[in-house]
Scaffold this active site. Structure first.
Site, PDB file in Angstrom:
ATOM      1  N   GLN A 150     -37.430   1.560 -31.460  1.00 43.73           N
ATOM      2  CA  GLN A 150     -36.241   1.665 -32.304  1.00 43.73           C
ATOM      3  C   GLN A 150     -36.536   1.140 -33.699  1.00 43.73           C
ATOM      4  O   GLN A 150     -37.533   0.440 -33.920  1.00 43.73           O
ATOM      5  CB  GLN A 150     -35.083   0.872 -31.691  1.00 43.73           C
ATOM      6  CG  GLN A 150     -35.402  -0.598 -31.480  1.00 43.73           C
ATOM      7  CD  GLN A 150     -34.473  -1.274 -30.499  1.00 43.73           C
ATOM      8  OE1 GLN A 150     -33.344  -0.877 -30.301  1.00 43.73           O
ATOM      9  NE2 GLN A 150     -34.953  -2.317 -29.849  1.00 43.73           N
ATOM     10  N   ASP A 278     -27.389  -7.172 -21.027  1.00 42.35           N
ATOM     11  CA  ASP A 278     -27.220  -7.211 -22.482  1.00 42.35           C
ATOM     12  C   ASP A 278     -28.075  -6.107 -23.097  1.00 42.35           C
ATOM     13  O   ASP A 278     -28.926  -6.347 -23.945  1.00 42.35           O
ATOM     14  CB  ASP A 278     -27.616  -8.588 -23.016  1.00 42.35           C
ATOM     15  CG  ASP A 278     -27.065  -8.849 -24.411  1.00 42.35           C
ATOM     16  OD1 ASP A 278     -26.247  -8.038 -24.881  1.00 42.35           O
ATOM     17  OD2 ASP A 278     -27.464  -9.849 -25.026  1.00 42.35           O
TER      18      ASP A 278
END
Length: 367
Positions: A150, A278
């Site tokens: 990313q 998460d």
């Protein structure tokens, strides 16, 4: 350096649109009082009705005036602005321009927008979950790197301190402690002496706050080393110094695919008291299909294989403004192979400028 775009909208009697020369003259007369060296360069009538006027002016300004047959006039003013330059048109000047245009065109309604900054070195605009535009007061890029997974950026903002952005989505700021506290249900859950696994959590905020609760051991499984490195250096308002060392007496950070780590725990028969998801947020879709939904189901199934019967799966959900996505997720919880119960909580996250929903999921007790 960037292009500034100023937008004004006027609502007028549709008959005004048909009075082409009078309308152009009225608008041009007002614009010339506020914008020096205004020159008309192009006029075009549209087949479906309405007209487009274009002008140039001082400082490479370009102005378009679009008159729609339904009685709407949109005015766009674009100009180039160097860093440190005073605005060509201040907001007060724009207000005065709006007032004069309203009077000259006999507008029944008008609206002005602050200048949009486009093409600069810093991207200031992001979207809320329901696609409203947010402009952050970003004044510096403190970290930027493309990881194998990313794009990782950290911006400094005047309001929220440093802010982590992943693939151009705001993720966490140094003013978002409420996000972490609601995720972990601080004050409602007892973590003392418990064994905990965090899936994701590369910003270190959850690990940092959980360790204050005196757990027996916390294992954090984060795939992206770049996120950890970036947050270690620039998000210390969230993670403190906990990422300086990837292992301590009661915690360990494992940089690897969390699925592999969960599979290893399942094979070894390892069980814990809490698993925190998460990771990615709930996808926006009309049905629970696709790669991301498959991933969420996989995480849920594996998490409950490593949880003790009394354990809990804790996760962020999505924005409260996305009830359809939340309903799809809750339906997935009801259809897990193991029967579960769940509760949810909600908190306003400062840098998101919206409410976010968090889930607590546990095995249903047998009657």
């Amino acid at each position: 350096m960037a292009v500034n775009t100023i937008l004004l909208d006027l609502t007028v009697d549709p008959q005004k649109i048909l009075e082409k020369n009078g309308l152009k003259s009225a608008v041009q007369d007002v614009l010339s009082k506020f914008i020096p060296e205004l020159k008309e360069v192009y006029t075009s009538d549209f087949q479906g009705g309405g007209t487009l006027y274009t002008f140039t002016a001082v400082r490479d300004s370009f102005i378009t005036v679009r008159a729609f047959t339904k009685g709407v006039i949109s005015i766009n003013i674009e100009y180039y602005r160097e860093n440190g330059d005073e605005p060509f048109l201040s907001f007060e000047t724009i207000r005065q321009l709006e007032e004069n245009l309203t009077k000259q065109t006999k507008s029944t309604r008008s609206h002005k927008y602050p200048a949009l900054t486009r093409g600069g070195n810093i991207d200031r605009y992001f979207l809320t979950a329901d696609e409203r535009l947010i402009e952050y007061d970003i004044d510096a890029v403190v970290f930027e790197e493309q990881s194998p997974y990313q794009k990782v950026q950290i911006f400094h903002t005047k309001s929220f301190g440093n802010m982590l952005v992943l693939d151009e989505n705001q993720n966490m700021s140094e003013r978002d402690l409420i996000y972490t506290e609601t995720l972990m249900q601080r004050g409602k859950e007892d973590y003392a002496g418990k064994e905990i696994v965090i899936l994701g959590g590369g910003d270190g905020a959850l690990l940092y706050e959980l360790l204050k609760e005196k757990p027996k051991f916390v294992t954090m499984l984060e795939l992206d080393e770049v996120v950890i490195r970036a947050c270690r250096e620039h998000m210390r308002g969230c993670c403190g110094d906990i990422l300086d060392q990837l292992e301590g007496s009661n915690y360990k950070v494992v940089i690897d695919d969390c699925i592999k780590s969960l599979d290893k725990m399942i094979t070894e028969g390892k069980q814990v008291d809490y698993v925190f998801g998460d990771l990615t947020e709930i996808p926006v879709s009309t049905c629970a299909q696709g790669e991301l939904w498959d991933f969420l189901r996989l995480i849920l199934n594996k998490a409950f294989q490593v949880l003790r019967p009394s354990g809990k799966f804790m996760s962020h959900g999505d924005a409260a403004c996305r009830p359809a996505s939340l309903a799809l997720y809750e339906n997935e919880l009801r259809n897990l192979p193991c029967s579960v119960e769940f509760a949810k909580d909600k908190a306003f996250i400062p840098s998101f400028l919206e409410d976010w929903v968090f889930y607590q999921v546990w095995l249903r007790k047998r009657e």
